[in-house]
Structures are given as structure tokens and as C-alpha cells.
Design a protein around this motif. Structure first.
Motif, short mmCIF file in Angstrom:
data_model
loop_
_atom_site.label_atom_id
_atom_site.label_comp_id
_atom_site.label_asym_id
_atom_site.label_seq_id
_atom_site.Cartn_x
_atom_site.Cartn_y
_atom_site.Cartn_z
N VAL A 109 1.02 -1.24 0.01
CA VAL A 109 0.09 0.02 0.13
C VAL A 109 0.93 1.08 0.03
N TRP A 144 -0.75 -5.17 6.21
CA TRP A 144 -0.49 -4.60 4.84
C TRP A 144 1.14 -3.73 5.25
N LYS A 146 -2.93 -0.96 -2.81
CA LYS A 146 -4.05 -0.17 -2.09
C LYS A 146 -3.66 1.48 -1.98
N CYS A 152 -2.64 0.05 9.00
CA CYS A 152 -1.94 -0.76 7.98
C CYS A 152 -1.44 -1.88 8.73
N THR A 171 -5.42 -1.22 -8.33
CA THR A 171 -5.15 -0.52 -7.19
C THR A 171 -6.62 -0.20 -6.62
#
Length: 131
Positions: free
Chosen positions: A11, A44, A79, A39, A108
Motif C-alpha cells: 500500500v 499491509w 491499495k 495498515c 489498485t
């Protein structure tokens, strides 16, 4: 999805404040800190953070936004994560163009942390349609 072979979601964070007072305050740092914790909790990997201090969300003429778009167009970003939808843009048309024509077109997804908006989900796609 552009996930790494080990299944990690990659991300980028996008942070923006519009006024000099916000730049000098804690708002940028607060957004980055909260997004980072979010996150981490999601598992992530943050590969980059793009910050536009003192830029209006009324248009898309912002240097960090342009850099982020370029990185997304290069591929490999799963993302874009923002603190709040209006941090990406205060213009609904610009938001829709960014999400559909830039993010989605490059594989994305878009996530707004505080509004629980994620275009990976059916509810997030519905919310995008409402926009």
C-alpha cells in the motif's frame, strides 16, 4: 491484485492538509501515525507515503498526488490508503476519476480508514457508485 509472492498487500499512504495552521500542527503526523497503525493491524506493507502539506483538495494539482499517480501507473501497488475521503479530494468528480480511471485501471484499490470505505468490498463499490 499486485500482491507480493508472500501474500503481503502493498500500500501507499496519501496525506494532505490544506492550511498553514494544519501544516504547523500535528495533523500530518497524526494522519501518518494512525494510517500506519491501521495498515500494521491489517497486515499491509506500506511501500511509500505521499504528503501534500498546505494544498487544497479542491483540485488535483498537487505534487505528492502526481508522484503517487506515477507510482501507481508503474504497477505493484495494491491499495491507496487515506485517513478520510476528503484528504484525497474535496471534489466528488475528481475523486471518482482518481478511483476509477487511475487506481482501478491500474489494479489498485482505494481505502478511506475513518469512513470504512474500501473498493475491494461490494459495499465500497456501492459507496463509490453513490458518489
Amino acid at each position: 491484485m499486485n500482491t507480493l509472492e508472500n501474500g503481503i498487500i502493498k500500500v501507499v499512504l496519501y496525506v494532505r492538509v490544506s492550511s498553514k495552521e494544519q501544516v504547523d500542527g500535528y495533523s500530518i503526523g497524526e494522519q501518518v501515525e494512525r494510517l500506519t497503525k491501521y495498515c500494521e493491524a491489517m497486515g499491509w506493507e506500506i511501500v511509500d507515503t505521499f504528503i501534500d502539506p498546505g494544498y487544497s483538495g479542491g483540485d488535483t494539482d498537487r505534487p505528492a498526488l502526481a508522484s503517487m499517480i506515477h507510482k501507481i501507473e508503474q504497477g505493484g501497488i495494491d491499495k491507496v490508503v487515506v485517513y478520510k475521503l476528503d484528504r484525497l479530494s474535496r471534489n466528488q468528480k475528481d475523486t471518482l476519476v482518481l478511483v476509477e480511471d487511475v487506481f482501478k485501471a491500474n489494479g489498485t484499490e482505494f481505502v478511506s480508514m475513518t469512513e470504512n470505505f474500501d473498493t475491494a468490498s461490494q459495499m465500497g463499490q456501492l459507496m463509490l457508485g453513490i458518489l
